[in-house]
Design an enzyme around this catalytic site. Sequence first.
Site, PDB file in Angstrom:
ATOM      1  CD  GLU A  22       7.483  -5.136  -1.435  1.00 43.44           C
ATOM      2  OE1 GLU A  22       7.880  -4.141  -2.069  1.00 43.44           O
ATOM      3  OE2 GLU A  22       8.244  -6.010  -1.013  1.00 43.44           O
TER       4      GLU A  22
ATOM      5  CB  VAL B 292      -1.144   3.353   5.106  1.00 41.83           C
ATOM      6  CG1 VAL B 292      -1.705   2.170   5.878  1.00 41.83           C
ATOM      7  CG2 VAL B 292      -2.242   4.385   4.869  1.00 41.83           C
ATOM      8  N   GLY B 293       1.931   2.537   5.389  1.00 39.12           N
ATOM      9  CA  GLY B 293       2.922   1.496   5.705  1.00 39.12           C
ATOM     10  C   GLY B 293       3.827   1.908   6.855  1.00 39.12           C
TER      11      GLY B 293
ATOM     12  N   GLY C 230       0.833  -1.200   0.000  1.00 39.54           N
ATOM     13  CA  GLY C 230       0.000   0.000   0.000  1.00 39.54           C
ATOM     14  C   GLY C 230       0.863   1.244   0.000  1.00 39.54           C
ATOM     15  CB  SER C 231       0.030   4.751   0.613  1.00 34.89           C
ATOM     16  OG  SER C 231      -0.532   4.664   1.914  1.00 34.89           O
TER      17      SER C 231
ATOM     18  CB  CYS D 177       3.500  -0.502  -6.802  1.00 37.53           C
ATOM     19  SG  CYS D 177       3.642  -2.228  -7.234  1.00 37.53           S
TER      20      CYS D 177
HETATM   21  P1  NDP Z   1      -3.370   2.496   1.359  1.00 38.15           P
HETATM   22  O1  NDP Z   1      -2.028   2.561   1.982  1.00 38.15           O
HETATM   23  O2  NDP Z   1      -4.321   3.579   1.613  1.00 38.15           O
HETATM   24  O3  NDP Z   1      -4.123   1.147   1.821  1.00 38.15           O
HETATM   25  C1  NDP Z   1      -3.496  -0.112   1.714  1.00 38.15           C
HETATM   26  C2  NDP Z   1      -4.187  -1.059   2.688  1.00 38.15           C
HETATM   27  O4  NDP Z   1      -3.926  -0.614   4.015  1.00 38.15           O
HETATM   28  C3  NDP Z   1      -5.709  -1.102   2.522  1.00 38.15           C
HETATM   29  O5  NDP Z   1      -6.179  -2.399   2.784  1.00 38.15           O
HETATM   30  C4  NDP Z   1      -6.159  -0.161   3.627  1.00 38.15           C
HETATM   31  O6  NDP Z   1      -7.467  -0.387   4.081  1.00 38.15           O
HETATM   32  C5  NDP Z   1      -5.164  -0.523   4.712  1.00 38.15           C
HETATM   33  N1  NDP Z   1      -5.077   0.453   5.776  1.00 38.15           N
HETATM   34  C6  NDP Z   1      -5.267   1.791   5.717  1.00 38.15           C
HETATM   35  N2  NDP Z   1      -5.095   2.331   6.939  1.00 38.15           N
HETATM   36  C7  NDP Z   1      -4.793   1.315   7.786  1.00 38.15           C
HETATM   37  C8  NDP Z   1      -4.523   1.226   9.178  1.00 38.15           C
HETATM   38  N3  NDP Z   1      -4.496   2.297   9.962  1.00 38.15           N
HETATM   39  N4  NDP Z   1      -4.276   0.008   9.710  1.00 38.15           N
HETATM   40  C9  NDP Z   1      -4.293  -1.092   8.950  1.00 38.15           C
HETATM   41  N5  NDP Z   1      -4.548  -1.083   7.622  1.00 38.15           N
HETATM   42  C10 NDP Z   1      -4.782   0.115   7.046  1.00 38.15           C
HETATM   43  O7  NDP Z   1      -3.092   2.244  -0.185  1.00 38.15           O
HETATM   44  P2  NDP Z   1      -4.148   2.122  -1.352  1.00 38.15           P
HETATM   45  O8  NDP Z   1      -5.071   0.977  -1.118  1.00 38.15           O
HETATM   46  O9  NDP Z   1      -4.713   3.472  -1.573  1.00 38.15           O
HETATM   47  O10 NDP Z   1      -3.197   1.687  -2.566  1.00 38.15           O
HETATM   48  C11 NDP Z   1      -2.441   2.594  -3.267  1.00 38.15           C
HETATM   49  C12 NDP Z   1      -1.014   2.654  -2.753  1.00 38.15           C
HETATM   50  O11 NDP Z   1      -0.438   1.356  -2.743  1.00 38.15           O
HETATM   51  C13 NDP Z   1      -0.104   3.480  -3.616  1.00 38.15           C
HETATM   52  O12 NDP Z   1       0.610   4.386  -2.834  1.00 38.15           O
HETATM   53  C14 NDP Z   1       0.879   2.478  -4.233  1.00 38.15           C
HETATM   54  O13 NDP Z   1       2.125   2.964  -4.530  1.00 38.15           O
HETATM   55  C15 NDP Z   1       0.905   1.405  -3.233  1.00 38.15           C
HETATM   56  N6  NDP Z   1       1.210   0.113  -3.841  1.00 38.15           N
HETATM   57  C16 NDP Z   1       2.458  -0.416  -3.677  1.00 38.15           C
HETATM   58  C17 NDP Z   1       2.797  -1.608  -4.262  1.00 38.15           C
HETATM   59  C18 NDP Z   1       4.162  -2.209  -4.056  1.00 38.15           C
HETATM   60  O14 NDP Z   1       4.346  -3.399  -4.317  1.00 38.15           O
HETATM   61  N7  NDP Z   1       5.143  -1.446  -3.631  1.00 38.15           N
HETATM   62  C19 NDP Z   1       1.833  -2.363  -5.071  1.00 38.15           C
HETATM   63  C20 NDP Z   1       0.551  -1.724  -5.162  1.00 38.15           C
HETATM   64  C21 NDP Z   1       0.264  -0.525  -4.558  1.00 38.15           C
HETATM   65  P3  NDP Z   1      -8.697   0.536   3.585  1.00 38.15           P
HETATM   66  O15 NDP Z   1      -8.865   0.291   2.142  1.00 38.15           O
HETATM   67  O16 NDP Z   1      -9.816   0.028   4.390  1.00 38.15           O
HETATM   68  O17 NDP Z   1      -8.306   1.948   3.919  1.00 38.15           O
END
Ligand code: NDP
Length: 487
Positions: A253, A235-236, A231-232, A287
């Site tokens: 990631e 958040v990560g 994810g982002s 990503c």
């Molecule tokens: P987010 O970081 O917003 O969300 C990723 C996941 O984290 C979702 O399931 C989200 O849930 C969950 N999440 C959010 N807040 C919390 C929390 N406080 N505690 C636990 N889990 C949480 O990313 P996006 O879904 O918007 O995806 C886009 C991002 O992912 C981009 O920045 C992109 O670069 C990155 N990405 C990276 C990849 C890689 O391999 N490096 C591959 C694909 C994407 P919810 O949806 O409920 O908010």
Amino acid sequence: MNDNLPLCCSFVNGQWRRSAGESVAVLNPANHRQVVAHCRYADAGLAKSAMNAAVGSFEKWSRQSVKHRCSILRRAIDLLEANTDLVSRTITLENGKTLKESRSEVEATLKDARYQLQAVAETDWRIPGNGNTSGSDHYVQREPVGTFLLITPWNFPLATIVRKLVPALCFGNTVVVKPAQLTPGAACHWFEFLVQAGLPEGVADLALGRGSAIGEALIGHSALAGISFTGSTEVGLGICRQAAERSVRLQMEMGGKNAIVVLADADLDRAVEATALAAFSCAGQWCTSTSRAIVEAPVYESFLQKLKSRIDKIQIGDGWKETTTMGPVISEDQRSICLGAIEKAQSEGAVLLTGGRAVNVIDGKTGYYLEPTVFRDVQPEYSLAREEVFGPVLAVMPVENAEKALELANATDYGLTFSIYTRSPEWADRFLNEIKAGVCHVNLPTAYRDAAYPIGGWKESGRGILECGDEQKHLYTRLKTVYRSLP
Ligand code: NDP
């Protein structure tokens, strides 16, 4: 809710929890008046129950043979393959990508999953040492770790779950999956396949809900052994902080700002095709997409001209339609982020080559459409050169020579993927040695990958153990050194 639409909900200890939690409609990004599914969001209590179920089933599952565990996962993978059309349609309805892109996601998922089955089957569980003397048997023993939390994004809603879950379970761990709230359907299909394949209850649990509402209950669980997150970066890193004071393994990631460098000696047509493909497939929401093209001065204008002609051929629309080559972005919020980045780039002086506008209605459907957008003459200090957009927005930057291109390619906080197009082996080697990114390509798009190789970002793009390829054993197993004197 008697409209025959799918109802997505959490799956805890072998039961679908259909009546628990807040009810939310899942919308089609290509036609946001169309509800494609209903979803029941877990609250913190149900999320904790999911963790308890996975923790409680660990001892028994970890004692099953590797062969038995892999055979169940193999059946689930075969069921996924048999249901490729169903799952692809769900991905397109929830995420907006074209049906062709959704099918590619399912195909890539199958490749990853089957590679992982093979990698687990070939892993040594007992590694002999060199220090054995007469009457002794010293070795290193590999063991599963415990319960993992798998947190996944909406852009590859099937692939990111399966490529974490298959090795985690085959190595003998149990898991709780927390998918993105916008795309619950692909996760539910996959859990149906796990059930049909005979996975014992509790071994894999699904917590559907808002990350902000259930994240703490999941991450704060005292028996959590590890987290694999995609994810982002924002958040990560927050999750890393939450887990920092406990012995929790991390595989993170995160975001990217991937560059393609095009040197003057490159095959320009191939470079243009690679740029367009990696910048605008899945509406730029992956990503490993290309978000910066750094182009050497002698070919700069012809690169822009060819890129513009290529982009003119992109057909935006509903991914359901065969002729569509770029679907909408996932949500109104995501489109606003992209439009904000476009506005900022213009205010900083970037020159729009093409696109830049939201499109609301296509074929009578109101969706989150956005034109494929390219800015030319982007300067290193502009935010578009440094900040992730995660949408169909590309920055093209001119450079006077290859040396300067190398400097610019590294001038970002991210380091996920990189590509160079050149006919010079010397320049290719120089870039490969000096680029600060986890995955590098020569004359291939930034998004190219092979299931046999790991993926992991440097700098702010990643933390912890790499994902995919043969690296998963480092996350999902731990080693015990045994010094044994024979009786
Ligand atoms: P987010 O970081 O917003 O969300 C990723 C996941 O984290 C979702 O399931 C989200 O849930 C969950 N999440 C959010 N807040 C919390 C929390 N406080 N505690 C636990 N889990 C949480 O990313 P996006 O879904 O918007 O995806 C886009 C991002 O992912 C981009 O920045 C992109 O670069 C990155 N990405 C990276 C990849 C890689 O391999 N490096 C591959 C694909 C994407 P919810 O949806 O409920 O908010």
